[in-house]
Design a protein around this motif. Structure first.
Motif, PDB file in Angstrom:
ATOM      1  N   SER A  58       0.844  -1.197   0.000  1.00 16.31           N
ATOM      2  CA  SER A  58       0.000   0.000   0.000  1.00 16.31           C
ATOM      3  C   SER A  58       0.874   1.239   0.000  1.00 16.31           C
ATOM      4  CB  SER A  58      -0.936   0.020   1.209  1.00 16.31           C
ATOM      5  OG  SER A  58      -0.199   0.206   2.400  1.00 16.31           O
ATOM      6  N   HIS A  59       0.332   2.309  -0.548  1.00 16.14           N
ATOM      7  CA  HIS A  59       0.981   3.614  -0.586  1.00 16.14           C
ATOM      8  C   HIS A  59       0.039   4.604   0.088  1.00 16.14           C
ATOM      9  CE1 HIS A  59       3.957   2.216  -3.551  1.00 16.14           C
ATOM     10  NE2 HIS A  59       2.961   1.493  -4.025  1.00 16.14           N
ATOM     11  N   GLU A  60       0.560   5.423   0.982  1.00 15.55           N
ATOM     12  CA  GLU A  60      -0.255   6.422   1.661  1.00 15.55           C
ATOM     13  C   GLU A  60       0.412   7.785   1.535  1.00 15.55           C
ATOM     14  OE1 GLU A  60      -1.213   5.427   5.743  1.00 15.55           O
ATOM     15  OE2 GLU A  60      -0.991   3.300   5.271  1.00 15.55           O
ATOM     16  N   PHE A  61      -0.385   8.779   1.194  1.00 18.38           N
ATOM     17  CA  PHE A  61       0.065  10.158   1.200  1.00 18.38           C
ATOM     18  C   PHE A  61      -0.632  10.845   2.363  1.00 18.38           C
ATOM     19  CE2 PHE A  61       0.666   8.685  -3.097  1.00 18.38           C
ATOM     20  CZ  PHE A  61       1.950   9.121  -3.360  1.00 18.38           C
ATOM     21  N   MET A  62       0.116  11.614   3.148  1.00 20.48           N
ATOM     22  CA  MET A  62      -0.442  12.193   4.374  1.00 20.48           C
ATOM     23  C   MET A  62      -0.327  13.706   4.353  1.00 20.48           C
ATOM     24  SD  MET A  62       1.378   9.596   7.030  1.00 20.48           S
ATOM     25  CE  MET A  62       2.895   9.519   6.078  1.00 20.48           C
ATOM     26  N   LEU A  63      -1.336  14.331   4.909  1.00 19.23           N
ATOM     27  CA  LEU A  63      -1.323  15.752   5.194  1.00 19.23           C
ATOM     28  C   LEU A  63      -1.752  15.887   6.649  1.00 19.23           C
ATOM     29  CD1 LEU A  63      -1.094  18.719   4.337  1.00 19.23           C
ATOM     30  CD2 LEU A  63      -3.496  18.592   3.651  1.00 19.23           C
ATOM     31  N   LEU A  64      -0.847  16.333   7.500  1.00 20.30           N
ATOM     32  CA  LEU A  64      -1.123  16.461   8.931  1.00 20.30           C
ATOM     33  C   LEU A  64      -1.154  17.942   9.284  1.00 20.30           C
ATOM     34  CD1 LEU A  64       1.366  14.034   8.644  1.00 20.30           C
ATOM     35  CD2 LEU A  64       0.146  13.500  10.719  1.00 20.30           C
TER      36      LEU A  64
END
Length: 121
Positions: free
Chosen positions: A99-105
């Motif tokens: 899986s690939h996850e892109f995050m904006l926190l």
């Protein structure tokens, strides 16, 4: 007549610590043990490094199941962007093995804070 799931008690024990290696390097090990009745115990471990309070690099391993890596960058004091990759190595019959996850926190800073709690984990 359909059954969508069941209610089972789950138990989690987590722990981590931030080691100040130098003024610009922090080492952040973390572990979690998960358990549920009628299911095997699962152990997760990760090791992250924070560089210059801006860049974070990390690796993770779930016992006999998967491994992964992550990176995130502090754009502003309130906002970070990141990417994580996870790869399954167990016999789990998944449609995809990774899986690939892109995050904006984004941290919301409200004016009436009782205490400061930096998000290291």
């Amino acid at each position: 007549g359909r059954e969508f799931g069941s209610e089972t008690s789950h138990y989690f024990v987590t722990g981590g610590y931030v080691f100040d290696i130098s003024e610009n390097v922090k080492l952040k090990p973390f572990a979690m043990v998960k358990s549920a009745f009628d299911a095997p115990v699962s152990v997760d471990a990760s090791l992250n490094t924070m560089l210059y309070n801006k860049l974070e690099l990390g690796v993770t391993y779930r016992l006999e199941d998967s491994f992964g890596a992550m990176v995130n960058f502090m754009v502003t004091p309130n906002m970070r962007i990141g990417y994580a990759y996870d790869h399954i190595v167990s016999d789990l019959d998944a449609k995809t093995k990774s899986s690939h996850e892109f995050m904006l926190l984004y941290d919301l800073n409200f004016s009436k804070k009782a205490s400061s709690s930096p998000r290291f984990f």
